[in-house]
Design an enzyme around this catalytic site. Structure first.
Site, PDB file in Angstrom:
ATOM      1  CG  HIS A  96      -2.294   0.644   1.054  1.00 54.11           C
ATOM      2  ND1 HIS A  96      -2.220   1.960   0.294  1.00 54.11           N
ATOM      3  CD2 HIS A  96      -3.310   0.464   1.417  1.00 54.11           C
ATOM      4  CE1 HIS A  96      -3.579   2.541   0.214  1.00 54.11           C
ATOM      5  NE2 HIS A  96      -4.270   1.547   0.915  1.00 54.11           N
ATOM      6  CE1 TYR A 117      -9.207   6.813   6.871  1.00 54.60           C
ATOM      7  CE2 TYR A 117     -10.296   5.757   4.976  1.00 54.60           C
ATOM      8  CZ  TYR A 117      -9.209   6.573   5.340  1.00 54.60           C
ATOM      9  OH  TYR A 117      -8.145   6.999   4.688  1.00 54.60           O
ATOM     10  CB  THR A 147      -6.625   8.988   0.622  1.00 55.27           C
ATOM     11  OG1 THR A 147      -5.936   8.638   1.292  1.00 55.27           O
ATOM     12  CG2 THR A 147      -6.285   7.733  -0.510  1.00 55.27           C
TER      13      THR A 147
END
Length: 772
Positions: free
Chosen positions: A472, A588, A601
């Site tokens: 990630h 979230y 993000t």
């Protein structure tokens, strides 16, 4: 053995007459072709650098400007208002003739004028792209001012942009005012707190906003002026690279194959086509031929920076922090099968291997009867466990000799491939169990058969099903999804398979065999591997996964209800969570900030006072359909507003995160920030967007639908939910939680979610019937 097939460039023997030197012409040919390939790449990158560097102009426009200037000079017209004459006088000290000085002066002025025009166009475009009012307009209603703005943006955007063409024209992420962020934060937590707790938090927030906040904000403003993006480097460093827990389950995510279609059941053949498609994408990426992603038709470009580290990238463990290692090019991949590691070259005779040739190499690996070396089979468990033991082990046992060479081969590979020994994928006779098993296999496998540190591991199962596990830190899911869409489309509609299920074309016996990587792993290291594997197994076995396709309706019907499909799903998730837990929680939802340079993000806090009112109305039998619909519309509009704020740089959480980082650098304590950043996200959600709809003609090929992808639970007592709206009639969901939590159950939540989706859509049907 595979090692016997390695090419040897030089062979020599010592004879009584001297040294007998024999050259391998084939090896020298390969060296020549390899060098030619490298120089071609350098030339393409140099050319792309020039084109991107002068965009939105083009290199040919320089000639047009210079010729135009020279033409006016010969017509006795001075387009420079005296600047050319000044340049001419400056050149008087040289030995040039008068005519040469005139030409040089004209060229210099023309070049300067050309550069000035480029700078003006870029700055104008940056100013234009800083306007985001279009995003807040009512859906389907575009003002005249927005239409004019769009036209001007297109004029300044140039023609035929390459992947990185807009990078220097994108605006910087703005720093919101502290007061605005604090107010939005208090609004977001009010429905989740008791009145006494909210009053206490309000006092902390107000004190922060007038005392410490402005001081921290000053440093953050300074960073925003100096750095390209005030969030992204700290986000990468502190949220990802400094995390000392396992990447597997906690950070890495996965992508699935097409839901129903399995073009071949031959494992090596599916690997051949898909790997070739991945390499075609890499070639397009190297040449910057991938088009930038746009919003609002083809008007507003998104940042493309995250594509840079897609290939030839690995996360390197450190005791305090990891680092990302990225090299410019890699000519090989590393393949794992039955505990062995193989290095496979991707080029032969100076060209990319064909799908049939890659299939041949994969089949050679599948047919290789050799056994794993001591410690080799479960070596990748080091990447699945805690980071500190892996970092210490890497430094102690992989810093020299054959271990270093083999580890370099893995970490510098274009990507990692696993030829999995299990069969996975959707089965009609047992859809739930088959999809859950498929998801868990992609998320963690057996904990030692994916290299979790690589930018991505490409997985091919025994029955031909494929998938991907991605690290990630280097990029977010939409970047990997863009690659994955291309691979699935290329495999399905362009490369294809022969009637017998093999890749098209012929095998090539002249290609050297894959090379077994050699390891010398001492017993002390093997003990660390076993320890890491045990902890990884505990983590993997605790994951409760439920992955399912929702067929009842899709975004087609939702859009007919004149509401946002994403807002619809988010409100369904709120209703499902309340029915599952009997309470609301901090939620979230990931949104992107790629409208800004190097944006990644932001968080949309999807649980709002408006969504809570709607959910409570849905569980209250005294509420009418009209009342519920009205509250739904209010909650939906609120969600869309929050999403737009997050996308345009006015989110809450990244700003507070960066203020917290500054406070740590200044060694000052903030009770407000400390409490905010310690709040758990018990419902973490993310939508996987479809970015290249044109690759899949779902009207002609309705069965070629994606399964999307998913991730592990963020909180020990919470849910992780990923979803993708595919075509008009399908939504795929991926729900994760932990067995160890007595409060959560992924399958139970899935049932509540299906019911919530159906209940909400029925409101619109009931309302329509009542109007009739």
């Amino acid at each position: 053995m595979a090692e016997a097939h390695q090419a040897v460039a030089f062979q020599f023997t010592v004879t009584p007459d001297g040294i007998d030197l024999r050259l391998s012409h084939e090896a020298l040919k390969q060296i020549y072709l390899s060098g030619l390939h490298s120089w071609k790449k350098k030339f393409i990158r140099f050319k792309n650098g020039i084109i991107t560097g002068v965009y939105p102009a083009s290199p040919s426009s320089w000639l047009i400007v210079v010729v135009g200037v020279m033409s006016t000079m010969y017509a006795k017209i001075d387009p420079s208002l005296g600047i050319i004459a000044k340049i001419n006088r400056t050149l008087d000290t040289t030995c040039m003739s008068s005519q040469t000085k005139n030409v040089v002066s004209g060229i210099l002025f023309g070049t300067g004028l050309w550069v000035a025009l480029i700078v003006t166009m870029r700055y104008s475009l940056k100013v234009l792209l800083s306007y985001h009012g279009w995003m807040f307009a009512q859906h389907g209603k575009m003002s005249r001012a927005t239409k004019i703005w769009m036209s001007v943006v297109k004029i300044f955007s140039g023609r035929k942009p390459m992947l990185y063409s807009f990078q220097t024209s994108l605006p910087r992420l703005p720093v919101p005012a502290v007061r605005d962020t604090v107010n939005r934060y208090l609004e977001s937590v009010k429905p989740l707190m008791k009145e006494s707790d909210f009053k206490r938090m309000t006092v902390l927030a107000e004190d922060f906003a007038v005392s410490l906040g402005p001081k921290l904000q000053w440093y953050l403003k300074l960073k925003s002026w100096w750095a390209t993006n005030y969030v992204s480097d700290w986000w990468e460093a502190y949220v990802y690279l400094r995390g000392r827990g396992p990447l597997m389950v906690n950070s890495n995510y996965y992508a699935m194959d097409l839901l129903y279609v399995l073009p071949t059941q031959i494992q090596a053949a599916r690997a051949g086509n898909a790997i070739h498609a991945i390499l075609l994408y890499r070639r397009r990426l190297d040449r910057e031929e991938i088009k930038p992603i746009f919003l609002l038709g083809s008007t507003v470009p998104l940042c493309s920076a995250q594509w840079e580290r897609m290939f030839n990238t690995s996360r390197i463990p450190g005791e305090e922090t990891d680092t990302i290692q990225h090299i410019r090019d890699s000519k090989h991949i590393v393949v794992f099968h039955e505990g062995r590691y193989f290095k496979v070259w991707l080029y032969h005779d100076g060209r990319l291997l064909t799908p049939r040739e890659i299939e041949q190499q994969m089949q050679r690996i599948l047919d290789d009867p050799s056994e794993p070396q001591p410690g080799e089979a479960k070596l990748a468990a080091l990447t699945a466990g805690e980071r500190v033991p892996w970092a210490k082990c890497r430094q102690a046992y992989f810093g020299r000799g054959k271990n270093k060479q083999s580890l370099d081969a893995v970490e510098k590979a274009a990507f990692f491939v696993t030829l999995d020994e299990t069969e996975q994928g959707y089965r009609k006779e047992d859809p739930d169990a088959s999809m859950d098993s498929y998801a868990k296999s992609l998320l963690h496998g057996r904990c030692f058969d994916r290299w979790f540190d690589k930018s991505f591991t490409f997985i091919v199962f025994k029955n031909g099903k494929i998938g991907m596990n991605a690290e990630h830190s280097w990029a977010d899911a939409p970047i990997v999804a863009h690659l994955w869409e291309y691979v699935l489309a290329m495999d399905s509609f362009h490369l294809g398979y022969a009637e017998d299920g093999h890749c098209k074309g012929d095998p090539n016996p002249n290609i050297p065999y894959p090379t077994r990587l050699q390891w010398d792993i001492p017993e002390e290291c093997q003990e660390v591997i076993e320890t890491s594997l045990n902890s990884a197994n505990i983590l993997a076995n605790d994951v409760d996964f439920h992955s399912f396709p929702f067929h009842t309706f899709g975004k087609g019907l939702i859009k007919k209800c004149r509401t946002s499909p994403d807002a619809f799903v988010q409100l369904a998730l709120q209703l499902a969570h309340y029915q599952d837990m009997g309470k609301f929680c901090l939620t979230y939802e990931a949104s992107m900030t790629r409208l800004f340079r190097e944006g990644r993000t932001e968080t949309v806090r999807s649980c709002t006072a408006e969504s809570c009112n709607f959910v409570l109305a849905m569980v209250d039998p005294t509420q009418t359909v009209e009342q519920r619909l009205r509250l739904f519309q209010i909650a939906s509009e609120k969600h869309q507003h929050l999403y737009r704020l997050a996308m345009t740089g006015s989110g809450i959480d990244r700003h507070l995160f960066c203020l917290y980082v500054v406070s740590k650098y200044l060694a000052v304590d903030s009770p407000f920030l400390k409490e905010v950043l310690s709040e758990p996200w018990r419902l973490s959600t993310s939508q996987t967007p479809q970015q290249q709809v044109e690759l899949f003609d779902l009207e002609r090929n309705p069965e070629y639908v994606s399964s999307g992808g998913g991730f592990g639970p963020v909180a020990d007592d919470g849910y992780g939910v990923s979803y993708i709206l595919v075509g008009e009639n399908l939504i795929s969901f991926h729900i994760s939680s932990k067995f160890s939590s007595p409060e959560t159950d992924s399958h139970r939540f899935g049932k509540h979610l299906k019911q919530a989706m159906t209940d909400i859509i029925s409101l619109f049907g009931s309302s329509a019937n009542s109007r009739k």
